[in-house]
Design an enzyme around this catalytic site. Structure first.
Site: not given
Ligand code: MTE
Ligand code: HPA
Ligand code: MOS
Length: 763
Positions: A319, A721
């Site tokens: 990534r 993210e």
């Molecule tokens: N927001 C909160 N409050 N707590 C979390 O742990 N994790 C982040 C983001 N926002 C997180 C967060 C990460 S790393 C990801 S990948 C996404 O939330 C995952 O949730 P979603 O795919 O439902 O957005």
């Molecule tokens: N993002 C987050 N988690 C993951 C991914 C990615 O692209 N691929 C495998 N685990």
């Molecule tokens: Mo988020 S780093 O893809 O859990």
């Protein structure tokens, strides 16, 4: 026919409160450690390696075993089945056996009646370790060719020739540190043996299915014998994508040996010492550009410090490679990516998943190019943006079809008054000998989808009960981001019922199997769609039932605001459901979704790994004290693209929270390993996350108004993210301030830009 009494607005698009908001603030939300303990529950504490690399010659547990409350010690020999964890690369012993590979590696557990007894006894275990030479940095790893996975090269065009021809050249190196997840709820698991070698595992995990698979593998059982459940996490941020699995595997081995329920909750210091973090990166670059600042050729080496095992380092490093372009077209480019094996914690997913580490180096290069040419960095950034119909293919051969970069950046540039403020900053700096200001506006383009294509699938169940209330279960997990709220909104609208009628329950591997991690920001895209499809099937069955009775077309049956109407009649959802149940209509359904259009070649890293891109831009103004290096963020203006927001309040929270977390990564959160490989910053006393006082006094966030151009649930875009990387503007603004104080063109400022580093960069 009666008209509905009140028209309820759709649930989607409104700032509904988080489904657990009240429970969070009143302390009634149940986390794993709040679950009432079953009688006989024992508590575990880990035995940690105190040497970074060495031969493990012996473990003396006699003194620990004699400590009060101790019920047993669990070591590698107690693992019922494969002593190697069931990870993708299969390179991690569950407990260290004959060698140790980092300080903090778990050698075994002490199990006792109480947590404190277990912890005290764990300190009494004596380890006999013969130290070997430890590799700690990417430099040492590359020299020793120490890798967790082989290097990867992605190349387009003729970078060598382009560099040779370039009117200007810049070369340099950069180091960017890692980041501790610092979830408020630490890693925790509670493993309960059931009858006939079945297991109920409570895990604070983003990936219940993976925890289930790992526990079954370690115990030598079929996956179906293990059920993993998670109601919510107190934050995961990627740190509970795989690292949570270790905790429950360790606890399960103890529970198996001692035939008791076992809970393992790491205290904060142990959590720091044991679990992996964001990957630190080092960079080498050679870039060619013309008088306008256009990059004409680039060679980059990205070295990821992966720690002692592969974990998710392959996809994280991939990534990073996919995101070195950020928002810019790189015509002739070569990227070499090293996945370095070192004797520190095994680094893992963290918000952005390598994306931030890919983008930051290119942003640094563009800032330096602009100062070298005495151009405004924003103009150089704009000069290099992806085009529309031209210069629109990434270095991994994906066409950027949804490019909104130019209008988005220009709109923010105007609304935050970038040009006027750039002049103001210059005037301020002329008059201010000690405090200097800096400003930067940087964009983000972030690819949405798991890079491992097969992960982009999800399932859900929607149950309608005879009273018309609705229960949803899906493969995603709630970590504070509001996934369950968004899924409930989607289901409520699909069934045309008020949001209060819909409840989302714990993630549970016995309900939806084989679910992917809740990660890659795609929780709502995947699970929201799966739940929508499940609800749609129930609604369509109900519509057919009504249509037959009322002699109309199913398409004429309207579900809205808790009411169901046809051209001739009108009833409440509850009346219809009761009627349908009595006529033996199935009132529940499953739903399945897989992301369309994506594919890519894992060897060459080319194809279309992402369904779409999420965009944003941030303008940040900072001040530095040139005598102490101390720095402050003064103003932040953000314009971010969430498509048509499913829940603007939650999305705002994600944008603000992501930005501030990114700011922490690049300013104060410093991980320091000693020359022995000991993580010296393993508590909040020495590791500084942003506090309330660091909140920018001016912090304005606006949403880009357009819907997702790809067909995504509710027209929305993933938001978890992408905003994290908007914080690169903070670091670029700091470099701008340093450059202005020194009158220098290129600025070497490694991240995090702590006061010490800023002071160093000023010299
Ligand atoms: N927001 C909160 N409050 N707590 C979390 O742990 N994790 C982040 C983001 N926002 C997180 C967060 C990460 S790393 C990801 S990948 C996404 O939330 C995952 O949730 P979603 O795919 O439902 O957005
Ligand atoms: N993002 C987050 N988690 C993951 C991914 C990615 O692209 N691929 C495998 N685990
Ligand atoms: Mo988020 S780093 O893809 O859990």
């Amino acid at each position: 026919m009666n008209a509905p009494e009140k028209i309820l607005a759709p649930a989607i698009g409104a700032s509904q409160p988080h489904e657990s908001a009240r429970a969070h603030v009143t302390g009634t939300a149940t986390y794993i450690d709040d679950i009432p303990e079953i009688k006989g529950t024992l508590h575990a504490a880990p035995i940690l390696s105190n040497v970074a690399h060495g031969k493990l010659r012996g473990v003396d547990t006699r003194e620990a075993e004699a400590m009060p409350g101790v019920r047993g010690i669990v070591l590698a020999r107690d693992i019922p089945a494969d002593p190697v964890l069931a990870t993708f690369v299969h390179d991690e012993p569950i407990f260290a056996r004959d060698k140790v590979e980092f300080i903090g590696q778990v050698i075994g557990l002490v199990v006792a009646d109480t947590v404190m007894e277990a912890r005290r006894a764990a300190r009494k275990v004596k380890l006999d370790i013969e130290p070997l030479e430890a590799i700690l940095t990417t430099h040492d790893a590359i020299r020793a060719q120490s890798f967790v996975l082989p290097p990867v090269t992605v190349k387009r065009g003729e970078p060598d020739a382009a560099l040779a021809r370039a009117p200007h050249r810049l070369q340099g190196t950069l180091e960017v540190g890692g980041q501790e997840h610092f979830y408020l709820e630490g890693q925790v698991g509670y493993v309960v043996p059931l009858e006939q070698d079945q297991w109920h595992v409570y895990s604070s995990t983003q990936h219940p299915g993976e925890a289930q698979h790992w526990v079954a593998h370690a115990l030598g059982l079929p996956t179906s014998a293990v059920k993993v459940e998670c109601r919510r996490m107190g934050g995961g941020f990627g740190g509970k994508e795989t690292q949570s699995g270790h905790i429950v595997v360790w606890a399960a081995i103890a529970a198996k040996k001692l035939r008791r329920p076992v809970k393992l909750r790491l205290d904060r210091d142990d959590d720091f010492m044991v679990t992996g973090k964001r990957h630190p990166f080092t960079y080498e670059y050679d870039v060619g550009f013309d008088d306008s600042g256009l990059v004409t050729g680039m060679k980059l080496v990205l070295a990821a410090n992966c720690g002692w095992s592969a974990d998710l380092s392959g996809p994280v490093a991939d990534r990073a490679v996919f995101h070195v372009d950020n928002a810019y077209y790189l015509s002739d480019v070569e990227i070499v990516s090293y996945r370095c094996k070192t004797n520190i914690q095994s680094h893992t997913a963290f918000r952005g998943f390598g994306g931030p580490q890919g983008m930051i180096v290119t942003e640094a290069i563009l800032g330096d190019i602009a100062r070298t040419l005495k151009l405004d960095p924003l103009d150089v950034r704009k000069r290099n943006l992806y085009g529309i119909g031209t210069r629109d293919t990434t270095h991994y051969q994906m066409k950027v079809e949804d490019n909104i970069l130019e209008p988005l950046i220009s709109r923010l540039e105007a609304s935050c008054q970038y040009r006027a403020r750039r002049e103001e900053v210059a005037r301020f700096n002329e008059q201010s000998p000690v405090v200097k200001r800096g400003i930067a506006l940087t964009p983000v383009k972030f690819g949405i989808s798991f890079t491992a294509t097969f992960f982009n699938q999800a399932g859900a169940l929607v149950h309608v009960y005879t009273d018309g209330s609705v229960m949803v279960n899906h493969g995603g997990t709630e970590m504070g981001q509001g996934l369950n709220t968004k899924v409930a909104q989607i289901v409520a609208d699909e069934l045309g019922v008020p949001l209060e009628r819909v409840r989302v329950t714990s993630a549970d591997t016995s309900k939806v199997p084989n679910a992917s991690a809740t990660a890659a920001s795609s929780g709502t895209d995947l699970n929201g769609r799966a739940a929508q499809f499940a609800a749609r099937q129930v609604r369509e069955r109900l519509a057919r039932f009504v249509a037959e009775k009322q002699e109309c077309e199913p398409g004429q049956v309207i579900f809205a605001a808790g009411q169901v109407s046809t051209p001739s009649t009108h009833m409440t959802f509850e009346q219809l459901v009761d009627d349908a149940y009595k006529s033996r209509v199935q009132l529940w359904s499953d739903g399945f979704y897989k992301t369309p259009k994506i594919h890519y070649d894992k060897v060459t890293l080319t194809g279309r790994p992402f369904y779409y891109f999420a965009y944003g831009a941030a303008c940040t103004e900072v001040a530095i004290d040139t005598l102490t290096g101390e720095n402050r963020v003064l103003k932040v203006d953000i314009l971010h693209d969430v498509g048509h927001s499913i829940n603007p309040a939650l999305d705002l929270g994600q944008i603000e929270g992501g930005f501030v977390q990114g700011m922490g990564w690049l300013t104060t959160e410093e991980l320091v390993w000693t020359d022995k490989g000991y993580l010296a910053t393993h508590a909040p006393s020495t590791y500084k996350i942003p506090a309330t006082g660091d909140w920018p006094p001016h912090f304005k966030v606006e949403f880009w108004p357009e819907a997702n151009r790809e067909d995504n649930v509710g027209g929305s875009k993933a938001v978890g993210e992408p905003p994290f990387m908007l914080a690169i503007s903070v670091w670029e603004a700091l470099r701008d301030a340093v450059a202005s104080a020194r009158g220098a063109a290129t600025v070497r400022l490694d991240a995090p830009a702590t006061a010490e580093r800023v002071l160093g960069a000023l010299r």
